[in-house]
Design a protein around this motif. Sequence first.
Motif, PDB file in Angstrom:
ATOM      1  N   GLY A 222       0.814  -1.215   0.000  1.00  0.00           N
ATOM      2  CA  GLY A 222       0.000   0.000   0.000  1.00  0.00           C
ATOM      3  C   GLY A 222       0.845   1.261   0.000  1.00  0.00           C
ATOM      4  O   GLY A 222       0.515   2.229  -0.692  1.00  0.00           O
ATOM      5  N   LEU A 223       1.934   1.272   0.769  1.00  0.00           N
ATOM      6  CA  LEU A 223       2.809   2.433   0.785  1.00  0.00           C
ATOM      7  C   LEU A 223       3.403   2.700  -0.599  1.00  0.00           C
ATOM      8  O   LEU A 223       3.476   3.846  -1.055  1.00  0.00           O
ATOM      9  N   PHE A 224       3.822   1.618  -1.271  1.00  0.00           N
ATOM     10  CA  PHE A 224       4.356   1.772  -2.626  1.00  0.00           C
ATOM     11  C   PHE A 224       3.298   2.321  -3.572  1.00  0.00           C
ATOM     12  O   PHE A 224       3.523   3.296  -4.302  1.00  0.00           O
ATOM     13  N   TRP A 225       2.111   1.702  -3.551  1.00  0.00           N
ATOM     14  CA  TRP A 225       1.068   2.070  -4.509  1.00  0.00           C
ATOM     15  C   TRP A 225       0.557   3.493  -4.250  1.00  0.00           C
ATOM     16  O   TRP A 225       0.430   4.297  -5.175  1.00  0.00           O
ATOM     17  N   PHE A 226       0.268   3.810  -2.996  1.00  0.00           N
ATOM     18  CA  PHE A 226      -0.304   5.127  -2.697  1.00  0.00           C
ATOM     19  C   PHE A 226       0.712   6.247  -2.875  1.00  0.00           C
ATOM     20  O   PHE A 226       0.336   7.383  -3.179  1.00  0.00           O
ATOM     21  N   SER A 227       1.990   5.938  -2.667  1.00  0.00           N
ATOM     22  CA  SER A 227       3.002   6.967  -2.938  1.00  0.00           C
ATOM     23  C   SER A 227       3.060   7.278  -4.428  1.00  0.00           C
ATOM     24  O   SER A 227       3.152   8.449  -4.833  1.00  0.00           O
ATOM     25  N   GLN A 228       2.982   6.218  -5.274  1.00  0.00           N
ATOM     26  CA  GLN A 228       2.944   6.430  -6.721  1.00  0.00           C
ATOM     27  C   GLN A 228       1.656   7.135  -7.138  1.00  0.00           C
ATOM     28  O   GLN A 228       1.663   8.008  -8.010  1.00  0.00           O
ATOM     29  N   TYR A 229       0.585   6.773  -6.487  1.00  0.00           N
ATOM     30  CA  TYR A 229      -0.719   7.380  -6.799  1.00  0.00           C
ATOM     31  C   TYR A 229      -0.705   8.876  -6.478  1.00  0.00           C
ATOM     32  O   TYR A 229      -1.225   9.699  -7.244  1.00  0.00           O
ATOM     33  N   ALA A 230      -0.107   9.223  -5.324  1.00  0.00           N
ATOM     34  CA  ALA A 230      -0.053  10.633  -4.935  1.00  0.00           C
ATOM     35  C   ALA A 230       0.859  11.438  -5.862  1.00  0.00           C
ATOM     36  O   ALA A 230       0.580  12.602  -6.168  1.00  0.00           O
ATOM     37  N   ARG A 231       1.953  10.843  -6.311  1.00  0.00           N
ATOM     38  CA  ARG A 231       2.900  11.556  -7.171  1.00  0.00           C
ATOM     39  C   ARG A 231       2.328  11.816  -8.559  1.00  0.00           C
ATOM     40  O   ARG A 231       2.538  12.865  -9.157  1.00  0.00           O
ATOM     41  N   PHE A 232       1.589  10.833  -9.100  1.00  0.00           N
ATOM     42  CA  PHE A 232       1.137  10.923 -10.493  1.00  0.00           C
ATOM     43  C   PHE A 232      -0.386  10.867 -10.582  1.00  0.00           C
ATOM     44  O   PHE A 232      -0.945  10.221 -11.466  1.00  0.00           O
ATOM     45  N   TRP A 233      -1.059  11.522  -9.639  1.00  0.00           N
ATOM     46  CA  TRP A 233      -2.517  11.418  -9.608  1.00  0.00           C
ATOM     47  C   TRP A 233      -3.172  12.007 -10.857  1.00  0.00           C
ATOM     48  O   TRP A 233      -4.276  11.620 -11.226  1.00  0.00           O
ATOM     49  N   ARG A 234      -2.481  12.936 -11.534  1.00  0.00           N
ATOM     50  CA  ARG A 234      -3.050  13.497 -12.759  1.00  0.00           C
ATOM     51  C   ARG A 234      -3.036  12.485 -13.899  1.00  0.00           C
ATOM     52  O   ARG A 234      -3.780  12.639 -14.872  1.00  0.00           O
ATOM     53  N   GLU A 235      -2.175  11.470 -13.815  1.00  0.00           N
ATOM     54  CA  GLU A 235      -2.046  10.490 -14.895  1.00  0.00           C
ATOM     55  C   GLU A 235      -2.878   9.229 -14.644  1.00  0.00           C
ATOM     56  O   GLU A 235      -2.857   8.299 -15.445  1.00  0.00           O
ATOM     57  N   VAL A 236      -3.569   9.178 -13.493  1.00  0.00           N
ATOM     58  CA  VAL A 236      -4.307   7.970 -13.120  1.00  0.00           C
ATOM     59  C   VAL A 236      -5.526   7.790 -14.017  1.00  0.00           C
ATOM     60  O   VAL A 236      -6.224   8.744 -14.340  1.00  0.00           O
ATOM     61  N   PHE A 237      -5.779   6.546 -14.432  1.00  0.00           N
ATOM     62  CA  PHE A 237      -6.978   6.240 -15.215  1.00  0.00           C
ATOM     63  C   PHE A 237      -7.813   5.204 -14.462  1.00  0.00           C
ATOM     64  O   PHE A 237      -7.345   4.613 -13.470  1.00  0.00           O
ATOM     65  N   PRO A 238      -9.072   4.955 -14.866  1.00  0.00           N
ATOM     66  CA  PRO A 238     -10.016   4.165 -14.063  1.00  0.00           C
ATOM     67  C   PRO A 238      -9.502   2.808 -13.605  1.00  0.00           C
ATOM     68  O   PRO A 238      -9.796   2.384 -12.478  1.00  0.00           O
ATOM     69  N   LEU A 239      -8.759   2.097 -14.434  1.00  0.00           N
ATOM     70  CA  LEU A 239      -8.275   0.770 -14.051  1.00  0.00           C
ATOM     71  C   LEU A 239      -7.407   0.842 -12.794  1.00  0.00           C
ATOM     72  O   LEU A 239      -7.492  -0.018 -11.916  1.00  0.00           O
ATOM     73  N   GLN A 240      -6.598   1.886 -12.684  1.00  0.00           N
ATOM     74  CA  GLN A 240      -5.738   2.031 -11.512  1.00  0.00           C
ATOM     75  C   GLN A 240      -6.545   2.345 -10.262  1.00  0.00           C
ATOM     76  O   GLN A 240      -6.151   1.971  -9.155  1.00  0.00           O
ATOM     77  N   ASN A 241      -7.680   3.003 -10.408  1.00  0.00           N
ATOM     78  CA  ASN A 241      -8.568   3.221  -9.261  1.00  0.00           C
ATOM     79  C   ASN A 241      -9.130   1.896  -8.749  1.00  0.00           C
ATOM     80  O   ASN A 241      -9.290   1.702  -7.534  1.00  0.00           O
ATOM     81  N   CYS A 242      -9.417   0.988  -9.665  1.00  0.00           N
ATOM     82  CA  CYS A 242      -9.910  -0.341  -9.268  1.00  0.00           C
ATOM     83  C   CYS A 242      -8.841  -1.109  -8.499  1.00  0.00           C
ATOM     84  O   CYS A 242      -9.135  -1.785  -7.500  1.00  0.00           O
ATOM     85  N   ILE A 243      -7.592  -1.036  -8.949  1.00  0.00           N
ATOM     86  CA  ILE A 243      -6.485  -1.701  -8.243  1.00  0.00           C
ATOM     87  C   ILE A 243      -6.319  -1.105  -6.851  1.00  0.00           C
ATOM     88  O   ILE A 243      -6.058  -1.813  -5.871  1.00  0.00           O
ATOM     89  N   THR A 244      -6.484   0.219  -6.737  1.00  0.00           N
ATOM     90  CA  THR A 244      -6.417   0.881  -5.435  1.00  0.00           C
ATOM     91  C   THR A 244      -7.455   0.310  -4.480  1.00  0.00           C
ATOM     92  O   THR A 244      -7.178   0.063  -3.295  1.00  0.00           O
ATOM     93  N   LEU A 245      -8.658   0.066  -4.990  1.00  0.00           N
ATOM     94  CA  LEU A 245      -9.730  -0.505  -4.167  1.00  0.00           C
ATOM     95  C   LEU A 245      -9.350  -1.889  -3.667  1.00  0.00           C
ATOM     96  O   LEU A 245      -9.561  -2.215  -2.492  1.00  0.00           O
TER      97      LEU A 245
END
Length: 511
Positions: A222-245
């Motif tokens: 989770g630390l790895f994923w959420f750190s990447q998510y926070a850094r590149f949140w403008r580039e996130v697309f729907p599939l990555q939101n599902c992985i976050t869930l």
Amino acid sequence: MSTHLLLLLLICFASSSSFVSLTEASVHEYRTERFMSKGNAFVFHGGSEGIYSSLSDNFTSGSDSSFIRFEKITFRRPEKVSNRSSLPIHAVIFEVEDRENIGGSAYGGQRAVCCTSDLAKLGVCSRGDIIYHPSAFDSLWPQVFGVSFIDNELTATLPLSSIQITRTGMYNLYFIHCDPNLKDLVVEGKTIWKNPGGYLPGRMAPLMYFYGFMSLAFVVLGLFWFSQYARFWREVFPLQNCITLVITLGMFEMALWYFDYAEFNETGIRPTGITIWAVTFGTIKRTVARIIILIVSMGYGVVRPTLGGLTSKVIMLGFTFFTASETLEIIENVGAVSDLSGKARLFLVLPVAILDAFFIIWIFKSLSATFKKLQARRMVVKLDIYRKFTNALAVAVLVSVGWIFYELYFKSKDVYNEHWQKAWIIPAFWQLLSFSLLSVISALWAPSQKSTRYAYSGDANGEFEKDDYSLTLIKPGPVPSHEVHQNLSETRHLQADKGALDGDLEEDKRD
């Protein structure tokens, strides 16, 4: 981020506290339980647990002794038979290796547990007693003792007693009587089973530490994923939101399972509320994970913007899987205290297995179609990602099938739970496999500056042109006339292919 760090601190605190304050034993409560007819005896199963001897090399002696204690075990008979004399009611405790020592000569085509009038005439035993033979390991085992009703009393209570466990093994407790007049007899009270490590039964004890480890593993992921998510949140697309869930659900599931076992170890009673939450979060995670793998295989968000008409079918399959899996897991886990595995009925196991097989078939069929589209559109980057994803998925399926055969073999060879010390590995393996596949998916689709390269683009050839953009920097030279005609011909074919691909895309949308 602060929420996840707080969860990590809570897990670490719970882990340390469980090591410091290990308490007594596992509590088996009996609330007006009835006896069942087995052969020529009436039997009630009081519990089965793997118990480590306090004399084992793994534990210290002294206060960490192992025992089975009887507290207020009361037998109640109907008032209509209170004026009749009755045979005694026995408590029988034996280690699973001594199971053949319970019972004697064949009687009525079955092994006789109760001493009958015919056997008593032969002088083999006394009528109404339990037939048993001393163990080859310890002449004091099996432990058999009992109580009889006095005069017209409606109740009879076993004296308080504690049986010391000096040999590691799977122990079974049965209450047995041989009087047909007491067929409506009920038992009340409780027994306390102590392991040197605490309340948890022997087979379940390693799972507490396993889920503690898995909780930390999910926190790291989770630390790895959420750190990447926070850094590149403008580039996130729907599939990555599902992985976050899925990652979030996994973190909650592992933490809840750990707290479930920790609470059980602390009190001796399975916490129903925590168990239900752990089962529910786990079932939701497995359902969402399967749906995500399926829609990724269909190319959602990569080669098609929506699932179209397939959305309702995917939701229906997911809901059916959730219902079947939730029912199975609740029956398997909620309120389970004894060290007995494989209690779920066949009609609950089969639907989950069939739905899993349907998921797998649909996933690989969809992957094949998506591969064809990616190859036709020459999407090199996406094709490479899907190739790695398919390889990981294929390995997971092959390993799963192999483990299923091993599990069937293990259970067929362990009918009496003699290998209880290794049984925890079976549920732990499925959690490790699920976590490994989730880690692979997280690595392949992690948020980054290039996340949009994996997302759907309306221009079928856009990515191919982006991948080969360096070719436009080369100054073109004169082209021979025969190559001009050839290029014109190829252009016409490409335009025709593009028209066909656009038609496929529109068809996907209609689907």
